[in-house]
Enzyme design. Structure first.
Site, short mmCIF file in Angstrom:
data_model
loop_
_atom_site.label_atom_id
_atom_site.label_comp_id
_atom_site.label_asym_id
_atom_site.label_seq_id
_atom_site.Cartn_x
_atom_site.Cartn_y
_atom_site.Cartn_z
N TYR A 53 0.81 -1.24 0.00
CA TYR A 53 0.00 0.00 0.00
C TYR A 53 0.84 1.28 0.00
CZ TYR A 53 -0.36 -0.35 5.28
OH TYR A 53 -0.16 -0.43 6.62
N GLU A 54 0.18 2.40 -0.17
CA GLU A 54 0.87 3.68 -0.41
C GLU A 54 1.81 3.61 -1.62
OE1 GLU A 54 0.65 6.76 0.48
OE2 GLU A 54 -0.97 6.33 1.88
N GLY A 55 1.41 2.89 -2.65
CA GLY A 55 2.27 2.71 -3.82
C GLY A 55 3.10 1.46 -3.66
#
Lengths: 592, 592
Positions: free
Chosen positions: A434-436
């Site tokens: 997550y978050e890229g």
């Protein structure tokens, strides 16, 4: 049940011996003297050990449950969250005018580590809220700030981030959620968002969703995305709660880990929303928060490894199995503890030297964010922008790797859920995604950050290493063990950058095929730099007659391990990078 | 739901192009012509895809349940197991006199791969039975063989291995389970065993436990351990079932993965047992089976990576996200498929080149076992003994790593259980632990196998590589891409061996601190050798005018990737090894 004790001494070492926070010319930093931060960190450690850690297994086992449209969090989560709120822990770095304590971000980060180590899934409820707070602080109107920020700072209301949709994650330009302007200046939001952490729950009075959506008729793709506030429960201008808004939970996802956090599918059906900032400038608003959010995820990576490491050490000291090859060390017992075996040591040293290096890098990153924001320091801003994908990508890859390595120390017991080691690995796994996802971090680093502002920031990074090595050239204690390996690793990294420049022009795939290796290589160089600086700081403390000699000597020995055993990875990454894209792209898609 | 299709072409390639099985002078091998193995493998593939793969998620979700002392396996497992039995799949390499088909072990291995890829937890029921069959075949009396082997071959009865106890896993000398001799020649077995895979279940009529225990008054430690047959249900000499024996399930363990397999705590309370082989020679009986069992676990490592890889490829071709940096490849669609992105390619090539290399190494290992057993070939026996810890340790570490990498291709969806990618990673994780945790494999390799028979086998291994390189010296197509990297990697490995010899005498920790790196290094050299041989075989097939040109060209391109991108790891491992034990052992146990 797994143990956890906040490594307060190590946190203090990074804040004071390494970063010398109280001596920095940054607003608010002079308050951060040793006694003050020690008092805060000890209290945070107590909360972590006594309140959060015992709920970690509970959260994993019970998970979150959706019943009649309402999400129920695991037993004890609500009470613990109230304790966090009442103790002021959620508002540590919020502005005083919004009810916060106005402490620097670096202090928030230092306190956050034990919270995340003790219970990552639980801490995400306030972590997401912190993100929503920052977005509104940065881009909201004064009225929005006055209304929402005090409630988010205190976590009376919590926040979420709504980006992903079923068919688009990284590529948000494909987004379908729409926001139709209304006559009264509000918008009607309709669409489906997925993977919404802390999307709904029973631990706060309201949930403030920050939602990316497209206003019909706006620009195509990513340039037509706007950011909205969509409350779960509508409210008046004073925050008094009214009717339910048109947003509901579709389902709770069954995940590999972080079961204590409710990851929801959120359905928006003409929900009332309020624009943040300007129309079609939603991505800009999101990007501002990204350095912070990604640093927070990078912290999750090593913080889970830290928790797993503490348990692996305890087990390695406790479990009797086999004899030291150099002669029995526990001759009166039936066998020696695991920790006598060299390969167990190797494993524990890998974990320890990574965690401590990553902590230093993360705190330094937080310090750079403070310097960038509070001093309007463009150089610090450029540097943290460069380091962010490394902190996120490298640290979460390694954090997971070492949580798995800690699990391995337990042998068969590591695979049994009851012992808790599986949870650390399963929870840590999400941070790589997550978050890229980490591949996107590598792309961001090599495809954007290296060349940003004409390559100024990466040049500054290399100069910083060069300067450090030069300044300490006469330091014989540092030279062979720290400066020389750092120099060699940094040279490898520069050679890789040079390869990209020379070959990426011809074909950008030559750079992108090496992006993941570059991210890891730079991670090693960063940790090498941190260890060289930490070793220097420890040596200085010893020269100054520090009372805790053993602590500082252990730091130096741990750093020496990292330089000897981890930095040689840079040569391997360089060798891979130097082969370019040919073999990577050789096959037709159908040949896989 | 995840897909799985047996890679029959690749299996055939290893059997015929690489190993040329039907041309080998080993009893039974001449029957293994291309058509025969193709027919068997296609049928096995069908069973894998249609019967086993659909039950993989079912097994993970439902798990095994203990109710009133009886273990219930997941829905469909019993029916599928009956199908496997009736199809003769469980008796492929069992002796014809015991109802088997008498096929070579290499053929059992080739068939086993799709079964394990499709459903690892399910396949363990027959895998453990295969192990019990081998132990009794090797060490049992004629009466024991006549009674048990037909029932184990057909899986009418299944088998288990009982080694571990709560306080001892690796160090079996600490064992407490005791076996008290009775006047009738039987023994009364009492004690607790843990982590017993397939310990109890409802898919066969009886369970034959092979149990390690100590006869009171025997030698201390590992030298006083004997091996016993302990049936779940007692039986007469014809195998007619009678009363329950004194063995019961204490509980089913909650594990990180392989939920479909019942991992039990087994309690023995004066259970009737029958000695296998001689008193106090139980470990010898166990060790005989270890090469096979560990090779089987090494296969699990890459077989899970293969299953995960197939799904990652499908997703990468299907999911539209972003655009190729070199220009849109799906201009009519809203975005390009993931597979256009170099870092996705890098990830998939890592997986593919590992899996195919590991398959070759595993089949070669199985072939060596056949040669050792059927031809009484001491050299083959020495070589497989050396390679076994590498196949087990390296392949399960990498197998897990690449199952995790395949999960990463899915982004957020990889973390959601529904998509099935988490299960591949969670299931693969156990293979690093059981049958001797990988740290123990590294210890076995460096502490025992390198020096075995005066270092003869490792010398033979190096000679084999040298000879291969020399023999193909004039082959320009192989030289730069395959022979030179292999030579360099092999040189690194020899240098590491040399370091151990020179420094391990002084202090054995200098060798053991590098054992894990050595195991990985040797894994890379083995896969390098396999790829060089496979490339040569593929080139020869192309020269011979093979019709499936693309298949062979893909092999060569995949091998080229491995040599360029993976073999450089050996230099890193060597650098780590060359630092010896100093930094590894620097800290006091209390300083961790």
């Amino acid at each position: 049940m797994p143990i956890y004790n906040a490594p307060t001494k190590d946190l203090q070492f990074v804040l004071h011996d390494l970063l010398k926070v109280s001596e920095q010319d940054i607003p608010g930093f002079s308050d951060l003297d040793r006694d003050f931060t020690a008092a805060v960190l000890e209290e945070a450690g107590k909360v972590s050990t006594e309140v959060l850690a015992p709920l970690n297994v509970v959260g994993d086992t019970e998970g979150c449950v959706l019943e009649n449209g309402v999400v129920r969090t695991p037993t004890g989560f609500k009470e613990a969250f109230d304790q966090m709120r009442e103790g002021g822990w959620t508002a540590l770095d919020a502005a005083e005018q919004y009810g916060g304590q106005g402490l620097p971000y670096v202090m928030h980060t230092a306190v956050n580590e034990p919270f995340v180590s003790a219970n990552m899934a639980f801490n995400m409820y306030q972590g997401l809220t912190h993100g929503a707070y920052s977005a509104i602080l940065e881009h909201g109107s004064d009225a929005q700030k006055d209304l929402y920020l005090p409630k988010l700072a205190s976590c009376e209301w919590t926040g979420t981030m709504n980006l992903t949709e079923p068919h688009c994650g990284t590529d948000l330009g494909l987004m379908r959620t729409k926001a139709v302007p209304q006559d009264d200046g509000t918008y009607k939001i309709s669409g489906q968002k997925i993977f919404i952490s802390a999307g709904d729950h029973d631990i706060s009075d309201n949930v403030i969703h920050l939602v990316l959506a497209k206003i019909p008729g706006g620009p195509d793709g990513i340039k037509g995305v706007s950011l909205f506030i969509v409350p779960k429960i509508l409210h008046d201008d004073d925050g008094k709660l009214g009717a339910r808004n048109g947003v509901s939970v579709g389902k709770i996802e069954e995940k590999m880990g972080i079961h204590g956090n409710s990851t929801c599918v959120m359905n928006y059906d003409e929900a009332e929303g309020y624009l943040i900032g300007e129309e079609h400038k939603g991505m800009r608003a999101m990007f501002v928060m990204m350095n912070e959010a990604r640093l927070g995820v990078g912290l999750q990576g090593y913080a889970q490894a830290e928790a797993a490491y503490q348990n692996a050490v305890a087990y390695a000291n406790d479990r009797l199995q086999g004899r030291a090859v150099t002669g029995a060390e526990n001759p009166d017992g039936p066998a020696d503890p695991l920790i006598v075996h060299p390969d167990i040591r190797r494993n524990l040293m890998d974990q320890k030297s990574f965690v401590e290096g990553a902590r230093a890098l993360t705190f330094w990153g937080a310090y750079l964010i403070d310097r960038a924001h509070k001093n309007n320091d463009a150089e610090a801003d450029g540097l943290i922008s460069l380091l962010t994908p490394v902190i996120k990508g490298f640290q979460t890859d390694k954090g997971f790797e070492y949580a798995v390595a800690a699990q391995q120390v337990y042998g068969g017991h590591g695979y049994i859920e009851e012992w808790g080691m599986s949870q650390f690995a399963r929870d840590a796994r999400i941070a790589m995604i997550y978050e890229g996802a980490n591949g996107v971090q590598a792309l961001d680093l090599v495809g954007r950050k290296l060349a940003q502002d004409g390559g100024k920031h990466v040049m500054a990074f290399f100069d910083m290493i060069k300067t450090f090595i030069k300044e300490n050239d006469g330091n014989e204690a540092l030279k062979a063990d720290f400066l020389e390996p750092l120099k060699a690793a940094s040279k490898d990294l520069q050679a890789a950058g040079m390869y990209f420049m020379q070959n990426g022009m011809k074909n950008p795939n030559n750079a992108l095929a090496g992006s993941y290796d570059f991210m890891h290589m730079m991670g090693h160089v960063c940790l090498g730099l941190m260890w060289a600086r930490m070793a220097k700081a420890a040596m200085e403390a010893l020269e100054d007659g520090a009372s805790d000699k053993e602590f500082y000597e252990t730091k130096i020995a741990t750093g020496r391990y990292y330089m000897q055993r981890q930095l040689p990875a840079t040569a391997m990454h360089l060798a891979r990078i130097n082969t370019g894209a040919d073999t990577v792209m050789a096959l037709e898609a159908a040949a896989f």
